[in-house]
Scaffold this motif. Structure first.
Motif, PDB file in Angstrom:
ATOM      1  N   LEU A  21     -21.404 -13.645  17.846  1.00  0.00           N
ATOM      2  CA  LEU A  21     -20.499 -14.623  17.234  1.00  0.00           C
ATOM      3  C   LEU A  21     -21.226 -15.942  16.990  1.00  0.00           C
ATOM      4  CD1 LEU A  21     -17.707 -15.406  16.201  1.00  0.00           C
ATOM      5  CD2 LEU A  21     -17.118 -16.060  18.538  1.00  0.00           C
ATOM      6  N   THR A  22     -22.021 -16.369  17.938  1.00  0.00           N
ATOM      7  CA  THR A  22     -22.805 -17.587  17.759  1.00  0.00           C
ATOM      8  C   THR A  22     -23.706 -17.465  16.537  1.00  0.00           C
ATOM      9  OG1 THR A  22     -22.751 -18.073  20.110  1.00  0.00           O
ATOM     10  CG2 THR A  22     -24.508 -19.108  18.837  1.00  0.00           C
ATOM     11  N   GLU A  23     -24.348 -16.313  16.377  1.00  0.00           N
ATOM     12  CA  GLU A  23     -25.230 -16.095  15.224  1.00  0.00           C
ATOM     13  C   GLU A  23     -24.451 -16.135  13.912  1.00  0.00           C
ATOM     14  OE1 GLU A  23     -28.128 -12.865  15.597  1.00  0.00           O
ATOM     15  OE2 GLU A  23     -27.879 -13.002  17.782  1.00  0.00           O
ATOM     16  N   VAL A  24     -23.249 -15.557  13.903  1.00  0.00           N
ATOM     17  CA  VAL A  24     -22.416 -15.600  12.698  1.00  0.00           C
ATOM     18  C   VAL A  24     -22.109 -17.048  12.333  1.00  0.00           C
ATOM     19  CG1 VAL A  24     -20.142 -15.083  11.723  1.00  0.00           C
ATOM     20  CG2 VAL A  24     -21.389 -13.309  12.961  1.00  0.00           C
ATOM     21  N   PHE A  25     -21.673 -17.846  13.322  1.00  0.00           N
ATOM     22  CA  PHE A  25     -21.326 -19.238  13.034  1.00  0.00           C
ATOM     23  C   PHE A  25     -22.546 -20.053  12.628  1.00  0.00           C
ATOM     24  CE2 PHE A  25     -17.208 -18.326  14.858  1.00  0.00           C
ATOM     25  CZ  PHE A  25     -16.392 -19.047  14.007  1.00  0.00           C
ATOM     26  N   GLY A  28     -23.200  -8.694   8.285  1.00  0.00           N
ATOM     27  CA  GLY A  28     -22.713  -7.357   8.604  1.00  0.00           C
ATOM     28  C   GLY A  28     -23.481  -6.711   9.750  1.00  0.00           C
ATOM     29  N   HIS A  29     -24.766  -7.039   9.882  1.00  0.00           N
ATOM     30  CA  HIS A  29     -25.589  -6.487  10.961  1.00  0.00           C
ATOM     31  C   HIS A  29     -25.133  -6.961  12.345  1.00  0.00           C
ATOM     32  CE1 HIS A  29     -27.328 -10.422  10.116  1.00  0.00           C
ATOM     33  NE2 HIS A  29     -27.924 -10.388  11.298  1.00  0.00           N
ATOM     34  N   LEU A  30     -24.329  -8.003  12.387  1.00  0.00           N
ATOM     35  CA  LEU A  30     -23.834  -8.537  13.659  1.00  0.00           C
ATOM     36  C   LEU A  30     -22.442  -8.020  14.020  1.00  0.00           C
ATOM     37  CD1 LEU A  30     -24.993 -12.206  13.049  1.00  0.00           C
ATOM     38  CD2 LEU A  30     -26.025 -10.559  14.641  1.00  0.00           C
TER      39      LEU A  30
END
Length: 161
Positions: free
Chosen positions: A106-110, A58-60
């Motif tokens: 997005l990279t961090e989410v994945f 959620g922070h992203l």
């Protein structure tokens, strides 16, 4: 806009564009698992899966919106316009929108979704409500118009003619 898959499992998606991206949006097209109702799907998504998402990334996200499909069943004698519109209804149960600050988010989410522990939480949860094979992802290059009555756009079109 080009998409590069930098990880053999496509865990990281980097999107590059020739311009600054003000808003970065990802859309997920989702269908429920066979055998469950739309209400059951929505209940599980809202009370379990969305909570997992908010907890772990959620922070992203700048926003996280779930849009549930409202299907219309028409009587046989419905007018032609209503039938034409109804025939274009999607069979997806939910369109989920993520708005992120940039491609790095997005990279961090994945990366989180492909983490062996966190990813397993999501995968196991999806088994309860989601038809995983039908999931589709759309990475968006967003173009938006400002609200208005259309007079300015009409004038611009007339000037071009």
């Amino acid at each position: 806009m080009s998409i590069k898959f930098l990880h053999r499992d496509a865990a990281r998606i980097i999107v590059r564009s020739g311009r600054d991206i003000v808003m970065f949006k990802v859309i997920w097209l989702l269908k429920r698992k066979p055998g469950i109702t739309l209400d059951q799907f929505r209940d599980h998504y809202e009370n379990s899966h969305a909570v997992l998402g908010q907890t772990h990334f959620g922070h992203l996200l700048l926003s996280y919106t779930r849009n549930y499909n409202v299907r219309v069943d028409l009587p046989e004698n419905a007018d032609p316009i209503a039938r034409a519109i109804a025939s274009k209804q999607s069979d997806h149960d939910c369109v989920t929108e993520w708005v992120l600050r940039d491609d790095q988010a997005l990279t961090e989410v994945f990366e989180l979704l492909f983490d062996p522990v966190i990813g397993k939480l999501f995968h196991d949860d999806e088994e309860h409500f989601l038809d995983r094979d039908s999931v589709r992802l759309v990475v968006c290059d967003v173009h938006a118009n400002r609200p208005g009555d259309g007079k300015e756009a009409t004038a611009q079109l007339q000037d071009k003619q």
